[in-house]
Design an enzyme around this catalytic site. Structure first.
Site, short mmCIF file in Angstrom:
data_model
loop_
_atom_site.label_atom_id
_atom_site.label_comp_id
_atom_site.label_asym_id
_atom_site.label_seq_id
_atom_site.Cartn_x
_atom_site.Cartn_y
_atom_site.Cartn_z
N CYS A 183 1.11 -1.25 -0.03
CA CYS A 183 0.16 -0.08 0.21
C CYS A 183 0.98 1.09 0.14
CB CYS A 183 -0.91 -0.04 1.29
SG CYS A 183 -1.84 1.44 1.52
N GLN A 306 -2.96 7.21 16.60
CA GLN A 306 -2.88 8.10 15.49
C GLN A 306 -1.98 7.37 14.28
OE1 GLN A 306 -5.28 10.17 14.52
NE2 GLN A 306 -6.17 11.17 16.44
N CYS A 433 -13.14 12.95 14.32
CA CYS A 433 -12.42 12.34 12.87
C CYS A 433 -13.80 12.32 12.12
CB CYS A 433 -12.08 10.90 13.18
SG CYS A 433 -12.95 9.74 14.29
#
Ligand code: SAH
Length: 478
Positions: A183, A306, A433
């Site tokens: 990725c 995070q 978020c």
């Protein structure tokens, strides 16, 4: 419009999921893989009464913000919904999204919104480097934005149609695995780890998990990378109690530079939740360590941390600034995870209470306070919307000076918001978020004695549609 009809349109806007929106004679069409400003030809694939969905056939005139997606899997994956749009435009999209939610859901008047410009990433800031030997057009006007910023990746394992063991990602909103070498948002070292696992599976004839049949062993491989420390943790999520020959795999993985922890997570449920409850540690320790600013943090596989370490530092800096601490305050940090924000605040507060639902995260939080020599924190395990009301019942009239909340996407529970208002903190710092639930909760707080002082969006997720926001509220006198 009807199904299969061919149309032409200009993309005027983008949905919250990153689909382009165009109109044909007043009829709204959502078209994936398009960018604001594109003139496109498409085909209707689904037509409802007032809106429909189209498939992109051809870009007739590309938008000035269109860039070539860096990842060959950008379209089928769907994890990077904005990858075909230049980074500057991505940032504007996110700012508009937050503003739109505050106006439409929060009911705040547009002219009086105390919005600060979004804090994005700068060229060269990616935590784990850019793609080796390749220029992504850094610093140019059409900069496609940062990649390789994520410290955590979770790769599903499975079999390809021709029977090979593969890993990759789920094709957008489905559960079929598309094979991918890596990725582009993750750390380039992930690949070596994934290949080591795949070779081991082949060698010992171990079966990857088959979701439909609920059979097979290996479901996901979770990798966490420490940005400042270079420490790596690997956790194999398995549908079973143990991994045959697991010690051989652990030994091979421990040879990879930076590796400090290899573990199994047991998940035998028929579920799309990735992690199960139980852990088995195969080698090394049970956590990686990383730093944010001056503080050290231990992070175990199940804990929330995070994902963008560079932006996290900016986000927590803002949260600390908005908290306006002088050293004497009593502070509550609700949804505290491993105590990341709590410890940041504790350096400048009298006392910090943290509340978090995941027991492993609270264990990390207690440990993190200790290794940083911080002694003015206290942590509670449980639901924030239960723990705080219970605490308030036991301490009638109990007050707080500052409250920080950082809930998951669904926002704060109503019982929590009500108790917060009763405890009359001078300031509330809301880290969110999901700006839609943020706007909903702000509406309640601002209807109950608080004023919106500052709204600061921060781009934690370049290439994706999500946006983080930190908000400062202050209590109105009288
Ligand atoms: N403030 C932390 C974590 C934020 S993420 C940080 O910045 O790292 C949100 C956290 O809320 C997660 O750790 C999640 O486990 C926790 N959580 C989810 N639902 C909760 C609830 N009802 N009560 C308390 N914590 C919850």
């Amino acid at each position: 419009m009807e199904k299969n009809q061919i149309f032409e349109t200009v993309i005027e806007d983008m949905s919250e999921n990153g689909e382009g929106i165009g109109k044909v004679d007043g009829y709204t069409l959502f078209i994936k893989d398009t960018v604001i400003g594109d003139r496109v030809q498409g085909k209707v694939i689904k037509a409802k009464k007032s809106y429909g969905f189209g498939r992109l056939l051809k870009v007739l005139e590309p938008s000035p913000w269109r860039v070539e997606p860096a990842c060959p899997s950008a379209s089928p994956c769907g994890g990077c919904q904005l990858q075909a749009m230049s980074y500057g435009r991505q940032l504007q999209f996110k700012e508009d999204k937050v503003r739109g939610h505050l106006i439409r859901i929060g009911g705040f008047p547009e002219q009086q919104l105390p919005m600060e410009p979004i804090i994005g990433m700068e060229p060269g800031e990616e935590a784990f480097g850019s793609r080796a030997g390749e220029s992504l057009g850094r610093g140019e006007a059409g900069w496609p934005g940062p990649f390789h910023y994520r410290n955590k990746s979770q790769y599903p394992f499975g079999r390809s149609r021709d029977g090979r063991i593969i890993y990759g990602f789920y094709a957008g909103r489905t559960h079929s695995i598309i094979e991918a070498e890596e990725c582009l948002l993750g750390a380039p070292a992930d690949r070596k780890i994934l290949e080591t696992v795949r070779e081991f599976m082949e060698e010992f004839a171990l079966e990857p998990y088959d979701e439909e049949a609920h059979r097979g062993l290996l479901r996901h491989v979770l990798i966490r990378n420490g940005y400042h420390t270079g420490e790596i943790l690997v956790c194999l999520v398995i549908n079973g109690k143990s991994l045959p020959h697991g010690s051989i795999l652990a030994e091979r993985l421990m040879r990879i530079p930076g590796m400090v922890s290899v573990s199994l997570n047991i998940n035998r449920e028929r579920t799309n939740v990735i992690l199960g409850k139980d852990m088995v540690y195969l080698a090394g320790r049970s956590y990686i360590e990383d730093r944010i600013g001056p503080l050290r943090y231990r992070i175990s596989p199940q804990s929330f941390f995070q994902v963008n370490p560079v932006q996290t530092e900016k986000l927590y800096g803002k949260a600390l600034e908005f908290a306006g601490l002088t050293g004497r305050e009593t502070v509550w940090d609700l949804y505290c995870g491993i105590g990341t924000i709590s410890l940041f605040l504790a350096q400048r507060a009298g006392k910090v209470y943290g509340v978090e639902i995941v027991p492993a995260a609270i264990e990390n939080a207690v440990e993190n306070a200790r290794i940083n020599g911080i002694s003015n924190t206290e942590f509670f395990t449980g639901r924030a919307e239960e723990v705080l009301p219970r605490w308030y019942e036991a301490h009638p009239g109990g007050k707080a000076d500052v409250m920080v909340v950082d809930p998951p996407r669904k926002g704060c529970g109503q019982a929590l918001l009500e108790t917060m208002v009763k405890m009359e903190p001078v300031r509330i710092v809301y880290v969110s978020c999901d700006s839609a639930t943020l706007a909903r909760d702000l509406k309640y707080l601002c209807g109950n004695g608080y004023r919106l002082e500052k709204v600061q969006p921060v781009d934690m997720f370049p290439q994706g549609v999500h946006v983080e926001t930190v908000v400062k509220l202050s209590r109105q006198e009288g």
